[in-house]
Design an enzyme around this catalytic site. Structure first.
Site, PDB file in Angstrom:
ATOM      1  N   TYR A 107      -2.350  -0.765  10.368  1.00 35.98           N
ATOM      2  CA  TYR A 107      -2.332  -1.046   8.932  1.00 35.98           C
ATOM      3  C   TYR A 107      -1.007  -0.602   8.309  1.00 35.98           C
ATOM      4  O   TYR A 107      -0.349  -1.384   7.615  1.00 35.98           O
ATOM      5  CB  TYR A 107      -3.504  -0.338   8.239  1.00 35.98           C
TER       6      TYR A 107
ATOM      7  N   SER B 210       0.870  -1.187   0.000  1.00 44.93           N
ATOM      8  CA  SER B 210       0.000   0.000   0.000  1.00 44.93           C
ATOM      9  C   SER B 210       0.897   1.224   0.000  1.00 44.93           C
ATOM     10  O   SER B 210       2.052   1.147   0.430  1.00 44.93           O
ATOM     11  CB  SER B 210      -0.848   0.018   1.275  1.00 44.93           C
TER      12      SER B 210
HETATM   13  P1  NAP Z   1     -11.334  -6.135  -0.713  1.00 45.65           P
HETATM   14  O1  NAP Z   1     -12.197  -5.931  -1.922  1.00 45.65           O
HETATM   15  O2  NAP Z   1     -11.931  -5.977   0.631  1.00 45.65           O
HETATM   16  O3  NAP Z   1     -10.624  -7.553  -0.847  1.00 45.65           O
HETATM   17  C1  NAP Z   1      -9.913  -8.142   0.206  1.00 45.65           C
HETATM   18  C2  NAP Z   1      -9.748  -9.619  -0.095  1.00 45.65           C
HETATM   19  O4  NAP Z   1      -8.893 -10.199   0.896  1.00 45.65           O
HETATM   20  C3  NAP Z   1     -11.066 -10.372  -0.057  1.00 45.65           C
HETATM   21  O5  NAP Z   1     -11.057 -11.353  -1.058  1.00 45.65           O
HETATM   22  C4  NAP Z   1     -11.046 -11.035   1.316  1.00 45.65           C
HETATM   23  O6  NAP Z   1     -11.794 -12.226   1.407  1.00 45.65           O
HETATM   24  C5  NAP Z   1      -9.550 -11.351   1.416  1.00 45.65           C
HETATM   25  N1  NAP Z   1      -9.144 -11.609   2.788  1.00 45.65           N
HETATM   26  C6  NAP Z   1      -9.213 -10.780   3.851  1.00 45.65           C
HETATM   27  N2  NAP Z   1      -8.746 -11.389   4.952  1.00 45.65           N
HETATM   28  C7  NAP Z   1      -8.384 -12.644   4.588  1.00 45.65           C
HETATM   29  C8  NAP Z   1      -7.855 -13.772   5.254  1.00 45.65           C
HETATM   30  N3  NAP Z   1      -7.598 -13.740   6.571  1.00 45.65           N
HETATM   31  N4  NAP Z   1      -7.604 -14.897   4.545  1.00 45.65           N
HETATM   32  C9  NAP Z   1      -7.870 -14.954   3.232  1.00 45.65           C
HETATM   33  N5  NAP Z   1      -8.399 -13.932   2.536  1.00 45.65           N
HETATM   34  C10 NAP Z   1      -8.648 -12.791   3.202  1.00 45.65           C
HETATM   35  O7  NAP Z   1     -10.155  -5.049  -0.709  1.00 45.65           O
HETATM   36  P2  NAP Z   1      -8.931  -4.813  -1.727  1.00 45.65           P
HETATM   37  O8  NAP Z   1      -8.732  -3.352  -1.772  1.00 45.65           O
HETATM   38  O9  NAP Z   1      -9.123  -5.529  -3.000  1.00 45.65           O
HETATM   39  O10 NAP Z   1      -7.732  -5.439  -0.877  1.00 45.65           O
HETATM   40  C11 NAP Z   1      -6.743  -6.249  -1.458  1.00 45.65           C
HETATM   41  C12 NAP Z   1      -5.383  -5.787  -0.987  1.00 45.65           C
HETATM   42  O11 NAP Z   1      -5.110  -4.493  -1.499  1.00 45.65           O
HETATM   43  C13 NAP Z   1      -5.250  -5.710   0.531  1.00 45.65           C
HETATM   44  O12 NAP Z   1      -4.000  -6.266   0.911  1.00 45.65           O
HETATM   45  C14 NAP Z   1      -5.258  -4.204   0.789  1.00 45.65           C
HETATM   46  O13 NAP Z   1      -4.586  -3.863   1.968  1.00 45.65           O
HETATM   47  C15 NAP Z   1      -4.557  -3.713  -0.459  1.00 45.65           C
HETATM   48  N6  NAP Z   1      -4.739  -2.301  -0.764  1.00 45.65           N
HETATM   49  C16 NAP Z   1      -5.967  -1.787  -1.088  1.00 45.65           C
HETATM   50  C17 NAP Z   1      -6.073  -0.446  -1.392  1.00 45.65           C
HETATM   51  C18 NAP Z   1      -7.385   0.174  -1.804  1.00 45.65           C
HETATM   52  O14 NAP Z   1      -7.484   1.410  -1.835  1.00 45.65           O
HETATM   53  N7  NAP Z   1      -8.374  -0.589  -2.164  1.00 45.65           N
HETATM   54  C19 NAP Z   1      -4.965   0.396  -1.347  1.00 45.65           C
HETATM   55  C20 NAP Z   1      -3.733  -0.147  -0.986  1.00 45.65           C
HETATM   56  C21 NAP Z   1      -3.634  -1.496  -0.709  1.00 45.65           C
HETATM   57  P3  NAP Z   1     -13.321 -12.243   1.944  1.00 45.65           P
HETATM   58  O15 NAP Z   1     -14.186 -11.869   0.773  1.00 45.65           O
HETATM   59  O16 NAP Z   1     -13.520 -13.653   2.388  1.00 45.65           O
HETATM   60  O17 NAP Z   1     -13.412 -11.251   3.059  1.00 45.65           O
END
Ligand code: NAP
Length: 280
Positions: free
Chosen positions: A152, A139
């Protein structure tokens, strides 16, 4: 750039957001994807996207003792993992003093220990084959900070450092490591996935409340497009010149650049003090 051969991706967290976008892009480009999900319904839904190409395993990345077995059975009879994308993760929000150590442990278990456990599961095969690419989704919060997301940011700083170190350890084995640091993207991150500690100490009202409500208001309207991020990820997957660190999004580039510049200024301003501690 672009990839020329069919690859086998292992992507954690393909139920929504980045993980789903990465999987969609890889499948559309003709690669195969093993994705992790956390329930049978999500498994069926994911495998229906591309029968034969998309395979789901039900795995919580903090179920450390199940990871090796789950991956071994997923790759049995098919090709080994070429690209691991450690995407699964979530954001914890809360002032440090208001947030429990258990909440911190859970944040690090998922975002750091889970990612490292997945890396450990694929490394022996990648090392034996002298090839592979580990892509860790960190991130911009792995470089910059703001009040209310100490756990975080701590977890993402950790994953940045681990990624950079690992890249140096495995380069001679033909394995690449890239830490991809997105800015704000339109996913479920700030919505259903975010864990928010309840407010309990009024002294923090002025610093935490505006940040919390701004993040909730912005959810669903972030600038970053996960589908475009997925195209970039495909381009760098197995590209010989893949970087160790890659920022995604205008906000990430601007804010991280400002942070680096400020750190440079602070190093210059305090240089005399810093160097005064050596024996000579
Ligand atoms: P998201 O749509 O909420 O997706 C998160 C995913 O991670 C979901 O598939 C969730 O599964 C899975 N997950 C969470 N905890 C888990 C666990 N303990 N074991 C296995 N799977 C798990 O959000 P996203 O933005 O795509 O997040 C993906 C990554 O991008 C994360 O690492 C986040 O920190 C990073 N990120 C996001 C942003 C942003 O602005 N969106 C920015 C920087 C970094 P479930 O459906 O089962 O909950």
């Amino acid at each position: 750039m672009g990839v020329s051969r069919k690859l086998n991706f292992l992507i954690t967290g393909v139920s929504s957001g980045f993980g789903r976008a990465f999987a969609d892009a890889a499948l559309q480009a003709g690669h195969s994807v093993i994705g992790t999900v956390r329930n049978q319904e999500a498994k069926r839904e994911f495998e229906n996207i591309a029968p034969g190409g998309a395979k789901a395993i039900v795995l919580d990345v903090t179920d450390f003792s199940s990871i090796d077995g789950a991956i071994a059975s997923a790759v049995e009879g098919v090709s080994p993992i070429d690209v691991l994308v450690n995407n699964a993760g979530y954001g914890h929000e809360g002032a440090l003093e208001e947030s429990s150590l258990d909440e911190m442990r859970r944040q690090f278990d998922v975002n750091v220990f889970g990612a490292v456990a997945m890396i450990k599961a694929v490394l022996p095969s990648m090392r034996a084959r002298r090839s592979g690419h580990i892509i860790n989704i960190t991130s911009m919060g792995g470089f910059i900070t703001m009040p209310g997301i100490a756990y975080y940011c701590g977890s993402k700083f950790a994953l940045e450092g681990i990624s950079e170190t690992l890249a140096k350890e495995v380069a001679d084995f033909g394995i690449k490591v890239t830490a991809v640091a997105p800015g704000s993207f339109r996913t479920d991150w700030a919505g259903r996935s975010m864990v928010r500690s309840p407010r309990s100490i009024p002294d923090y009202d002025a610093v935490i409340d505006p940040i919390r409500s701004a993040r909730q208001d912005k959810s669903g309207r972030q600038l970053g497009d996960p589908a475009k991020a997925a195209q970039v990820l495909l381009d760098i997957a197995c590209a010989p010149d893949a970087p160790v660190h890659l920022l995604l999004g205008r906000d990430a580039v601007k804010l991280v650049r400002e942070k680096m510049a400020k750190m440079g200024e602070d190093i210059d301003a305090w240089e005399k003090v810093s160097v005064s501690t050596d024996f000579q």
